[in-house]
Design a protein around this motif. Sequence first.
Motif, PDB file in Angstrom:
ATOM      1  N   VAL A 299      33.666  49.781  44.871  1.00  0.00           N
ATOM      2  CA  VAL A 299      34.826  50.674  44.870  1.00  0.00           C
ATOM      3  C   VAL A 299      35.841  50.207  45.908  1.00  0.00           C
ATOM      4  CG1 VAL A 299      35.597  53.041  45.305  1.00  0.00           C
ATOM      5  CG2 VAL A 299      33.512  52.637  43.988  1.00  0.00           C
ATOM      6  N   VAL A 300      35.357  49.839  47.095  1.00  0.00           N
ATOM      7  CA  VAL A 300      36.251  49.353  48.153  1.00  0.00           C
ATOM      8  C   VAL A 300      36.951  48.080  47.691  1.00  0.00           C
ATOM      9  CG1 VAL A 300      36.412  48.545  50.539  1.00  0.00           C
ATOM     10  CG2 VAL A 300      34.805  50.372  49.957  1.00  0.00           C
ATOM     11  N   ASP A 301      36.195  47.168  47.082  1.00  0.00           N
ATOM     12  CA  ASP A 301      36.782  45.919  46.595  1.00  0.00           C
ATOM     13  C   ASP A 301      37.839  46.184  45.525  1.00  0.00           C
ATOM     14  OD1 ASP A 301      35.157  44.454  48.289  1.00  0.00           O
ATOM     15  OD2 ASP A 301      33.680  43.971  46.735  1.00  0.00           O
ATOM     16  N   ALA A 302      37.549  47.114  44.608  1.00  0.00           N
ATOM     17  CA  ALA A 302      38.507  47.442  43.547  1.00  0.00           C
ATOM     18  C   ALA A 302      39.772  48.057  44.121  1.00  0.00           C
ATOM     19  CB  ALA A 302      37.866  48.395  42.537  1.00  0.00           C
ATOM     20  N   MET A 303      39.608  48.959  45.071  1.00  0.00           N
ATOM     21  CA  MET A 303      40.756  49.616  45.699  1.00  0.00           C
ATOM     22  C   MET A 303      41.632  48.597  46.418  1.00  0.00           C
ATOM     23  SD  MET A 303      40.560  52.650  48.489  1.00  0.00           S
ATOM     24  CE  MET A 303      41.989  53.356  49.259  1.00  0.00           C
ATOM     25  N   ALA A 304      41.018  47.756  47.233  1.00  0.00           N
ATOM     26  CA  ALA A 304      41.772  46.740  47.971  1.00  0.00           C
ATOM     27  C   ALA A 304      42.416  45.740  47.015  1.00  0.00           C
ATOM     28  CB  ALA A 304      40.866  46.024  48.969  1.00  0.00           C
ATOM     29  N   GLY A 305      41.734  45.420  45.934  1.00  0.00           N
ATOM     30  CA  GLY A 305      42.288  44.503  44.946  1.00  0.00           C
ATOM     31  C   GLY A 305      43.529  45.058  44.276  1.00  0.00           C
ATOM     32  N   LYS A 306      43.485  46.335  43.916  1.00  0.00           N
ATOM     33  CA  LYS A 306      44.647  46.974  43.297  1.00  0.00           C
ATOM     34  C   LYS A 306      45.818  47.030  44.272  1.00  0.00           C
ATOM     35  CE  LYS A 306      42.358  49.942  39.916  1.00  0.00           C
ATOM     36  NZ  LYS A 306      42.173  51.335  39.469  1.00  0.00           N
ATOM     37  N   ILE A 307      45.521  47.365  45.517  1.00  0.00           N
ATOM     38  CA  ILE A 307      46.588  47.435  46.526  1.00  0.00           C
ATOM     39  C   ILE A 307      47.170  46.043  46.761  1.00  0.00           C
ATOM     40  CG2 ILE A 307      47.104  47.915  48.954  1.00  0.00           C
ATOM     41  CD1 ILE A 307      44.945  50.152  48.788  1.00  0.00           C
ATOM     42  N   GLY A 308      46.313  45.052  46.910  1.00  0.00           N
ATOM     43  CA  GLY A 308      46.762  43.689  47.172  1.00  0.00           C
ATOM     44  C   GLY A 308      47.514  43.054  46.018  1.00  0.00           C
ATOM     45  N   ALA A 309      47.349  43.599  44.809  1.00  0.00           N
ATOM     46  CA  ALA A 309      48.055  43.067  43.641  1.00  0.00           C
ATOM     47  C   ALA A 309      49.507  43.534  43.574  1.00  0.00           C
ATOM     48  CB  ALA A 309      47.322  43.474  42.369  1.00  0.00           C
ATOM     49  N   ILE A 310      49.870  44.501  44.406  1.00  0.00           N
ATOM     50  CA  ILE A 310      51.255  44.985  44.434  1.00  0.00           C
ATOM     51  C   ILE A 310      52.104  43.933  45.144  1.00  0.00           C
ATOM     52  CG2 ILE A 310      52.802  46.803  45.256  1.00  0.00           C
ATOM     53  CD1 ILE A 310      50.337  48.678  45.327  1.00  0.00           C
ATOM     54  N   PRO A 311      53.202  43.506  44.518  1.00  0.00           N
ATOM     55  CA  PRO A 311      54.075  42.518  45.185  1.00  0.00           C
ATOM     56  C   PRO A 311      54.580  43.064  46.522  1.00  0.00           C
ATOM     57  CG  PRO A 311      54.721  42.831  42.894  1.00  0.00           C
ATOM     58  CD  PRO A 311      53.698  43.884  43.207  1.00  0.00           C
ATOM     59  N   GLY A 312      54.586  42.225  47.537  1.00  0.00           N
ATOM     60  CA  GLY A 312      55.082  42.634  48.849  1.00  0.00           C
ATOM     61  C   GLY A 312      54.057  43.339  49.708  1.00  0.00           C
ATOM     62  N   ILE A 313      52.797  43.378  49.244  1.00  0.00           N
ATOM     63  CA  ILE A 313      51.734  44.040  50.009  1.00  0.00           C
ATOM     64  C   ILE A 313      50.548  43.087  50.130  1.00  0.00           C
ATOM     65  CG2 ILE A 313      50.075  45.936  50.036  1.00  0.00           C
ATOM     66  CD1 ILE A 313      52.159  47.726  48.833  1.00  0.00           C
ATOM     67  N   SER A 314      49.970  43.003  51.343  1.00  0.00           N
ATOM     68  CA  SER A 314      48.782  42.192  51.608  1.00  0.00           C
ATOM     69  C   SER A 314      47.665  43.096  52.101  1.00  0.00           C
ATOM     70  CB  SER A 314      49.061  41.156  52.695  1.00  0.00           C
ATOM     71  OG  SER A 314      50.241  40.472  52.451  1.00  0.00           O
TER      72      SER A 314
END
Length: 85
Positions: free
Chosen positions: A58-73
Motif C-alpha cells: 500500500v505504501v509503495d502504491a501510494m508513493a508511486g501514484k504521488i511520484g507519477a504526478i509531474p513536478g512531484i518527487s
Amino acid sequence: MQSKVAVIGVIVESLEDTAQLNEILHEYAPYVIGRMGIPYHKRGISVLSVAVDAPQEVVDAMAGKIGAIPGISTTIAYSNAVFQD
C-alpha cells in the motif's frame, strides 16, 4: 495483515499539481498517521512528510501514484519493525 510504519518524503516543485496530490492523500487517508508540509518560498517549492501505517504494498502504491504526478518527487523510509493488525 502485516503493517509497517513509513515516512513518504514529497517535494512539490509545481503548485499546480497539489490538487492531484491531495486527491491521492485523501484516497489513502485511512493509512495516514499525519502529515507536515513546509513551503520553501525562497526556492519556490514545498517539502512534505507523510507518516503512514500500512502494508508495504500500500505504501509503495501510494508513493508511486504521488511520484507519477509531474513536478512531484517522492522517497520512502520504512521502519524495521513489522506490526500485526
